[in-house]
Design a protein around this motif. Structure first.
Motif, short mmCIF file in Angstrom:
data_model
loop_
_atom_site.label_atom_id
_atom_site.label_comp_id
_atom_site.label_asym_id
_atom_site.label_seq_id
_atom_site.Cartn_x
_atom_site.Cartn_y
_atom_site.Cartn_z
N ILE A 71 0.83 -1.21 0.00
CA ILE A 71 0.00 0.00 0.00
C ILE A 71 0.87 1.26 0.00
O ILE A 71 0.57 2.22 -0.71
CB ILE A 71 -0.99 -0.03 1.19
CG1 ILE A 71 -1.99 -1.18 0.98
CG2 ILE A 71 -1.70 1.30 1.35
CD1 ILE A 71 -2.80 -1.54 2.22
N ALA A 72 1.95 1.25 0.77
CA ALA A 72 2.86 2.40 0.78
C ALA A 72 3.47 2.62 -0.60
O ALA A 72 3.55 3.76 -1.08
CB ALA A 72 3.95 2.20 1.83
N GLN A 73 3.89 1.55 -1.25
CA GLN A 73 4.44 1.67 -2.60
C GLN A 73 3.37 2.22 -3.55
O GLN A 73 3.67 3.10 -4.38
CB GLN A 73 4.91 0.31 -3.12
CG GLN A 73 6.16 -0.19 -2.48
CD GLN A 73 6.47 -1.60 -2.96
OE1 GLN A 73 5.58 -2.42 -3.18
NE2 GLN A 73 7.75 -1.88 -3.11
N GLY A 74 2.16 1.69 -3.45
CA GLY A 74 1.09 2.14 -4.32
C GLY A 74 0.80 3.62 -4.17
O GLY A 74 0.65 4.34 -5.17
N VAL A 75 0.74 4.09 -2.93
CA VAL A 75 0.49 5.52 -2.68
C VAL A 75 1.62 6.36 -3.26
O VAL A 75 1.38 7.40 -3.89
CB VAL A 75 0.30 5.78 -1.17
CG1 VAL A 75 0.33 7.27 -0.84
CG2 VAL A 75 -1.00 5.15 -0.67
N MET A 76 2.84 5.92 -3.07
CA MET A 76 3.98 6.68 -3.60
C MET A 76 4.00 6.72 -5.12
O MET A 76 4.25 7.76 -5.72
CB MET A 76 5.30 6.11 -3.06
CG MET A 76 5.48 6.33 -1.57
SD MET A 76 5.61 8.07 -1.12
CE MET A 76 7.24 8.43 -1.75
N PHE A 77 3.73 5.57 -5.77
CA PHE A 77 3.69 5.57 -7.23
C PHE A 77 2.54 6.44 -7.74
O PHE A 77 2.71 7.19 -8.71
CB PHE A 77 3.55 4.14 -7.78
CG PHE A 77 4.86 3.47 -8.01
CD1 PHE A 77 5.71 3.89 -9.03
CD2 PHE A 77 5.26 2.42 -7.21
CE1 PHE A 77 6.93 3.28 -9.24
CE2 PHE A 77 6.48 1.80 -7.41
CZ PHE A 77 7.32 2.23 -8.42
N VAL A 135 0.44 13.35 -9.06
CA VAL A 135 0.68 14.66 -8.47
C VAL A 135 1.93 15.32 -9.05
O VAL A 135 1.89 16.46 -9.50
CB VAL A 135 0.78 14.56 -6.93
CG1 VAL A 135 1.11 15.91 -6.31
CG2 VAL A 135 -0.52 14.00 -6.35
N LEU A 136 3.03 14.59 -9.05
CA LEU A 136 4.29 15.20 -9.52
C LEU A 136 4.30 15.36 -11.03
O LEU A 136 4.44 16.48 -11.54
CB LEU A 136 5.49 14.38 -9.07
CG LEU A 136 6.85 14.89 -9.55
CD1 LEU A 136 7.16 16.23 -8.93
CD2 LEU A 136 7.94 13.89 -9.24
N GLY A 185 -0.02 1.34 -12.01
CA GLY A 185 0.71 0.45 -11.11
C GLY A 185 0.44 0.80 -9.66
O GLY A 185 0.26 -0.09 -8.82
N GLY A 186 0.39 2.08 -9.34
CA GLY A 186 0.08 2.51 -7.98
C GLY A 186 -1.31 2.06 -7.54
O GLY A 186 -1.49 1.54 -6.44
N TRP A 223 14.08 1.65 -4.30
CA TRP A 223 12.77 1.31 -4.85
C TRP A 223 12.82 0.00 -5.62
O TRP A 223 11.89 -0.81 -5.55
CB TRP A 223 12.26 2.43 -5.76
CG TRP A 223 11.39 3.38 -5.02
CD1 TRP A 223 11.74 4.58 -4.48
CD2 TRP A 223 10.01 3.20 -4.73
NE1 TRP A 223 10.66 5.14 -3.87
CE2 TRP A 223 9.58 4.31 -4.01
CE3 TRP A 223 9.10 2.18 -5.00
CZ2 TRP A 223 8.28 4.46 -3.55
CZ3 TRP A 223 7.80 2.33 -4.55
CH2 TRP A 223 7.41 3.46 -3.84
N THR A 224 13.87 -0.21 -6.38
CA THR A 224 14.02 -1.45 -7.13
C THR A 224 14.03 -2.64 -6.18
O THR A 224 13.34 -3.65 -6.41
CB THR A 224 15.31 -1.43 -7.97
OG1 THR A 224 15.27 -0.30 -8.85
CG2 THR A 224 15.48 -2.69 -8.78
#
Length: 142
Positions: free
Chosen positions: A17-23, A29-30, A64-65, A112-113
């Protein structure tokens, strides 16, 4: 302390879930919100990649996120995102190790990888569509 096997599904879910939110944040957003589609594509072109690759990366990060947050095809999505992180890592290798240098270093995409490979190994964990799909395919026990 609970046994590792009892906590592993929840740890895998937290990572997923943390990875998904970041992606999702990184793509929506970015890239879209801050730089826009044209800006992101222009950046990719400026560093020698096809401009359309910028759109592909945005789509991969957002889709992916969302897939990671939902726990959908977690192992495959995690592996599919590895080339994005390797590409980011290669883009930053000339800047040095730390991400605080101008242009950013390569340790962040390298980390991340590794997390994506760990997620692919762990699977979705708790609270995931992967678990619902797997349960639906299991034969009923009489």
């Amino acid at each position: 302390m609970p046994e590792t096997s009892a906590t592993t599904p929840y740890a895998a879910a937290l990572l997923r879930i943390a990875q998904g939110v970041m992606f999702l944040a990184h793509g929506a957003v970015l890239k879209l919100g801050t730089f826009g589609l044209a800006g992101t594509m222009g950046y990719f072109a400026s560093i020698g990649y096809p401009a359309a690759l910028g759109a592909v990366v945005i789509a991969a990060e957002i889709l992916g996120g969302l897939a990671l947050i939902a726990g959908f095809a977690t192992r495959w999505v995690s592996l599919a995102l590895v080339p994005l992180m390797l590409g980011a890592m290669l883009q930053h290798t000339g800047n040095g190790w730390l991400f605080n240098v101008p242009g950013g270093g390569w340790e962040y995409p390298a980390f991340w990888t590794v997390t994506l490979l760990v997620q692919a190994g762990l699977g979705a964990g708790a609270w995931a569509l992967d678990g619902v799909r797997t349960a639906a395919r299991r034969p009923a026990i009489a």
